[in-house]
Design a protein around this motif. Structure first.
Motif: not given
Length: 279
Positions: A199-219
């Motif tokens: 299982p894997a989950i994304p993290f980090g900030t794609p852009e300076a003014d963006e924020e990952i507010s929800q993450r979904n677990v994937s394979a």
């Protein structure tokens, strides 16, 4: 008749005397563990404690049991040198084995090994310019606790991946590895097949003014083929190099500074060249 009987017994007695070896042809011998030997007449034999004999020079010597290799009673002097040669050969073999054991490198056989890997990933992403794709460079590192068996090798650990250096998209995965060596014999170079899933989950900030507010677990799925380079001297561990393809479909929600909510699903397909150290 009397003459015949007397002649017969005389001949028998003469043959008997001639067949008996002379007493001076025998000797008691104490062989010591250091390789030396002492000849003489045994006068005291205390099993497990000591042996005392009078040497041919008239001296009385006592030897502790721990210093004695063997004791021969009434040994034929003609065989004494043969036995000495046998003992010398035996001592030479023991010394050679001890020397080899001293020179041989220490082999540590453990049930579990540590494996640290790093890789470079190449893929294609749309650039938004005339619909063309651009090459995306990524990479990552991983740590696995490894168990080697006669048929398969197993590992479990953590994988951290930067899927795209343009978008700063990162993945954290808990993965397991199964490795199948293509040779059953112990070689310095062994090819293998490997599969990594988890299982894997994304993290980090794609852009300076963006924020990952929800993450979904994937394979995360990563099949590969590689080569294991074993160290010399029969030691465990070694270096691995493998080439494979990494698949993952990541979905997450991004909220920007304008509070716009963006649903994103990214299909990651990456060609990965990976190297690792197992110790």
């Amino acid at each position: 008749m009397r003459f015949v009987l007397v002649s017969f017994f005389s001949l028998f007695f003469a043959l008997s005397i001639g067949a008996q070896p002379r007493a001076d042809e025998y000797i008691d011998v104490v062989f010591l563990r250091g390789g030396n030997s002492v000849e003489g007449t045994l006068i005291e034999y205390a099993y497990g404690k000591s042996v005392t004999l009078v040497t041919e020079g008239g001296d009385t010597e006592t030897f502790a049991w721990k210093d004695i290799r063997r004791v021969n009673f009434r040994l034929d002097k003609r065989r004494l040198e043969e036995i000495r040669d046998d003992i010398r050969e035996e001592l030479a073999e023991i010394e050679a084995e001890e020397e080899q054991a001293t020179e041989a490198p220490e082999v540590i056989n453990r049930k579990f090994l540590h494996q640290v890997t790093g890789f470079i990933a190449l893929g294609q992403n749309p650039s938004g310019f005339r619909g063309r794709n651009v090459t995306t460079i990524g990479g990552g590192v991983a740590y696995h606790l490894y168990r080697q068996t006669k048929v398969l090798n197993f590992g479990v650990g953590v994988d951290v991946t930067m899927m795209s250096h343009f978008r700063r998209e990162n993945i954290l995965a808990l993965t397991g590895q199964i490795e199948y060596p293509l040779s059953r014999k112990a070689h310095r170079i062994t090819p293998f097949l490997r599969a990594e899933v988890g299982p894997a989950i994304p993290f980090g900030t794609p852009e300076a003014d963006e924020e990952i507010s929800q993450r979904n677990v994937s394979a995360l799925i990563h099949p590969s083929v590689g080569i294991h380079f074993a160290p010399s001297g029969g030691k465990t561990g070694g270096v691995t190099v493998d080439l494979g393809y990494r698949f993952m479909d990541a979905s997450f929600t991004i909220t920007n500074s304008s509070l716009d909510v963006i649903e994103r699903t990214v299909n990651y397909r990456r060609l990965c060249l990976r190297g690792g150290l197992r110790f």
